[in-house]
Scaffold this motif. Structure first.
Motif, PDB file in Angstrom:
ATOM      1  N   CYS A   1       0.844  -1.198   0.000  1.00 30.05           N
ATOM      2  CA  CYS A   1       0.000   0.000   0.000  1.00 30.05           C
ATOM      3  C   CYS A   1       0.885   1.256   0.000  1.00 30.05           C
ATOM      4  O   CYS A   1       1.719   1.434   0.872  1.00 30.05           O
ATOM      5  CB  CYS A   1      -0.897   0.005   1.228  1.00 30.05           C
ATOM      6  SG  CYS A   1      -1.835   1.551   1.373  1.00 30.05           S
ATOM      7  N   PRO A   2       0.697   2.137  -1.004  1.00 31.76           N
ATOM      8  CA  PRO A   2       1.510   3.354  -1.044  1.00 31.76           C
ATOM      9  C   PRO A   2       1.119   4.355   0.050  1.00 31.76           C
ATOM     10  O   PRO A   2       1.870   5.280   0.325  1.00 31.76           O
ATOM     11  CB  PRO A   2       1.239   3.922  -2.443  1.00 31.76           C
ATOM     12  CG  PRO A   2      -0.028   3.293  -2.894  1.00 31.76           C
ATOM     13  CD  PRO A   2      -0.183   1.994  -2.156  1.00 31.76           C
ATOM     14  N   HIS A   3      -0.059   4.149   0.677  1.00 29.91           N
ATOM     15  CA  HIS A   3      -0.493   5.073   1.733  1.00 29.91           C
ATOM     16  C   HIS A   3       0.113   4.707   3.085  1.00 29.91           C
ATOM     17  O   HIS A   3       0.612   5.565   3.800  1.00 29.91           O
ATOM     18  CB  HIS A   3      -2.021   5.074   1.844  1.00 29.91           C
ATOM     19  CG  HIS A   3      -2.697   5.427   0.565  1.00 29.91           C
ATOM     20  ND1 HIS A   3      -2.660   6.685   0.022  1.00 29.91           N
ATOM     21  CD2 HIS A   3      -3.426   4.670  -0.288  1.00 29.91           C
ATOM     22  CE1 HIS A   3      -3.342   6.706  -1.120  1.00 29.91           C
ATOM     23  NE2 HIS A   3      -3.814   5.489  -1.331  1.00 29.91           N
TER      24      HIS A   3
ATOM     25  N   ARG B   1      -7.798  -1.915  -2.882  1.00 31.76           N
ATOM     26  CA  ARG B   1      -8.039  -1.265  -1.588  1.00 31.76           C
ATOM     27  C   ARG B   1      -7.256  -1.977  -0.495  1.00 31.76           C
ATOM     28  O   ARG B   1      -7.350  -3.191  -0.324  1.00 31.76           O
ATOM     29  CB  ARG B   1      -9.523  -1.254  -1.235  1.00 31.76           C
ATOM     30  CG  ARG B   1      -9.817  -0.575   0.114  1.00 31.76           C
ATOM     31  CD  ARG B   1     -11.293  -0.364   0.333  1.00 31.76           C
ATOM     32  NE  ARG B   1     -11.835   0.589  -0.643  1.00 31.76           N
ATOM     33  CZ  ARG B   1     -13.137   0.798  -0.836  1.00 31.76           C
ATOM     34  NH1 ARG B   1     -14.036   0.141  -0.108  1.00 31.76           N
ATOM     35  NH2 ARG B   1     -13.547   1.660  -1.735  1.00 31.76           N
ATOM     36  N   CYS B   2      -6.462  -1.197   0.231  1.00 34.82           N
ATOM     37  CA  CYS B   2      -5.639  -1.730   1.314  1.00 34.82           C
ATOM     38  C   CYS B   2      -6.530  -2.303   2.422  1.00 34.82           C
ATOM     39  O   CYS B   2      -7.497  -1.678   2.836  1.00 34.82           O
ATOM     40  CB  CYS B   2      -4.756  -0.617   1.868  1.00 34.82           C
ATOM     41  SG  CYS B   2      -3.758  -1.121   3.276  1.00 34.82           S
TER      42      CYS B   2
ATOM     43  N   ARG C   1      -7.598   2.439   2.242  1.00 30.56           N
ATOM     44  CA  ARG C   1      -7.552   3.449   1.184  1.00 30.56           C
ATOM     45  C   ARG C   1      -7.322   2.798  -0.176  1.00 30.56           C
ATOM     46  O   ARG C   1      -6.726   1.723  -0.269  1.00 30.56           O
ATOM     47  CB  ARG C   1      -6.472   4.491   1.483  1.00 30.56           C
ATOM     48  CG  ARG C   1      -7.011   5.556   2.448  1.00 30.56           C
ATOM     49  CD  ARG C   1      -6.041   6.695   2.621  1.00 30.56           C
ATOM     50  NE  ARG C   1      -4.968   6.349   3.550  1.00 30.56           N
ATOM     51  CZ  ARG C   1      -4.071   7.224   3.987  1.00 30.56           C
ATOM     52  NH1 ARG C   1      -4.100   8.475   3.578  1.00 30.56           N
ATOM     53  NH2 ARG C   1      -3.137   6.849   4.832  1.00 30.56           N
ATOM     54  N   ASP C   2      -7.797   3.503  -1.239  1.00 34.23           N
ATOM     55  CA  ASP C   2      -7.723   2.958  -2.595  1.00 34.23           C
ATOM     56  C   ASP C   2      -6.437   3.395  -3.306  1.00 34.23           C
ATOM     57  O   ASP C   2      -5.948   4.499  -3.086  1.00 34.23           O
ATOM     58  CB  ASP C   2      -8.914   3.444  -3.432  1.00 34.23           C
ATOM     59  CG  ASP C   2     -10.210   2.799  -2.988  1.00 34.23           C
ATOM     60  OD1 ASP C   2     -10.139   1.804  -2.222  1.00 34.23           O
ATOM     61  OD2 ASP C   2     -11.279   3.288  -3.394  1.00 34.23           O
ATOM     62  N   THR C   3      -5.962   2.525  -4.162  1.00 31.78           N
ATOM     63  CA  THR C   3      -4.827   2.845  -5.033  1.00 31.78           C
ATOM     64  C   THR C   3      -5.221   2.541  -6.466  1.00 31.78           C
ATOM     65  O   THR C   3      -5.678   1.439  -6.761  1.00 31.78           O
ATOM     66  CB  THR C   3      -3.593   2.003  -4.645  1.00 31.78           C
ATOM     67  OG1 THR C   3      -3.234   2.314  -3.301  1.00 31.78           O
ATOM     68  CG2 THR C   3      -2.427   2.299  -5.572  1.00 31.78           C
TER      69      THR C   3
END
Ligand SMILES: [Zn+2]
Length: 340
Positions: free
Chosen positions: A45-47, A65-66, A71-73
């Motif tokens: 997840c990049p977030h 989605r993580c 959160r969505d990527t």
């Protein structure tokens, strides 16, 4: 199958659109390819940097989605497909056609081949994919020991319809091409003495003066490279400019040309055939963009999957110019002879 596409660089590039469509049958297959290209060892997840299998949505294949931060990527972020409503599969199929089809493909053809309902969609896709080709290869060619570079210039005809065959419509194009040697004993080593083209550079030049032609060479070819040209005076100062220069007295003898400058004449013949196939010729205004497109495909013809990925922006190294930059003239001479 999909894993193979991603993992094996030597996978045979599909020879037809139906074959390609079997590799990428739907948006989920394309999304899988994008995911593998970005996270070869699995989603991170990049977030929140959490690793692990994300949530997936059947109706939104381009989104992961993580499970931790929820959160969505978006899989298309940073690619040419970002923020587009066109299905991933249509982008993939279009990029296949653009990266493989030698005569190029028009919006009309693209719309028909992919069964798109709107011409504007086909036009927009093509336009964005082509923008990825306009950034020219900036590094200079040549510079390899034991290899030489052929240099020549040719007139490329503008539109002639209704105007007679005046030279006023023609544009001068200079080119340099690396000449490589096939290994002795390979199946193809008999053709043209085993010689074949490496990378090519093409640029519009204003005239046949030394300033224009040698200026082009200095921008396109690494100093010290062995160059073969005809004996036109415009090339006479190449040795003084730091190249090993062999000037051949062609005198219109096709035998001599075939012996000393075979590869560049092949490039010019291919270029003209292709240009004439596009709307029966190309206007001066758009010629440099088409030269760049020809160069892009030519230099990647042994690596079509790289061309395909690069067009879609998957490789992540494409800085696409805007439409205004494309056609304002700012990109008229991107390959540089005026850079000095
Ligand atoms: Zn997260």
């Amino acid at each position: 199958m999909l894993m193979d596409v991603h993992r094996r660089g030597n996978l045979r590039f599909p020879q037809s659109l139906p074959e390609f469509q079997r590799l990428f049958p739907d948006d989920a297959a394309c999304a899988g390819y994008l995911e593998k290209a970005r996270w070869s060892d699995g989603f991170v997840c990049p977030h929140c940097q959490a690793a692990g299998e994300p949530f997936r949505f059947a109706n939104r294949p381009g989104v992961l989605r993580c499970r931790k931060c929820r959160r969505d990527t978006g899989l298309t972020v940073g690619t040419v497909m970002a923020r587009s409503h066109t299905p991933l599969s249509v982008w993939f199929w279009s990029a296949y056609l653009v990266s493989s089809q030698t005569p190029g493909v028009s919006a009309v053809q693209l719309r028909r081949q992919l069964g798109l309902s709107r011409y504007e969609t086909a036009f927009q896709i093509l336009h964005k994919l082509r923008a990825g080709m306009v950034r020219p290869d900036q590094d200079r060619i040549g510079g390899r020991p034991g290899e030489h570079v052929e240099v020549d210039e040719t007139w490329v005809g503008g539109r002639t319809r209704g105007k007679g065959r005046g030279v006023h419509d023609k544009v001068l194009v200079a080119s340099a091409v690396e000449v490589r040697q096939r290994k002795p004993g390979t199946k193809l080593d008999k053709r043209k003495g085993g010689r074949y083209a490496g990378r090519v550079r093409l640029a519009i030049v204003p005239d046949r003066s030394a300033e224009s032609l040698c200026g082009f060479v200095e921008c396109a070819v690494v100093p010290g490279t062995s160059l073969v040209t005809d004996d036109w005076s415009g090339y006479a100062s190449l040795a003084k400019r730091g190249y090993k220069h062999l000037a051949i007295a062609e005198r219109g003898d096709p035998q001599v040309a075939e012996e000393y400058l075979p590869i560049i004449h092949l490039v010019f013949a291919n270029l003209k055939t292709w240009l004439n196939g596009i709307h029966h010729g190309v206007s001066h205004q758009h010629l440099q963009a088409y030269l760049n497109e020809f160069t892009f495909r030519f230099n990647r013809r042994f690596y079509p999957f790289n061309a395909f990925r690069s067009l879609l922006g998957i490789a992540g190294d494409v800085t696409a110019p805007t439409y205004a930059e494309l056609y304002s003239g700012a990109w008229q001479h991107p390959t540089c002879w005026g850079c000095g």
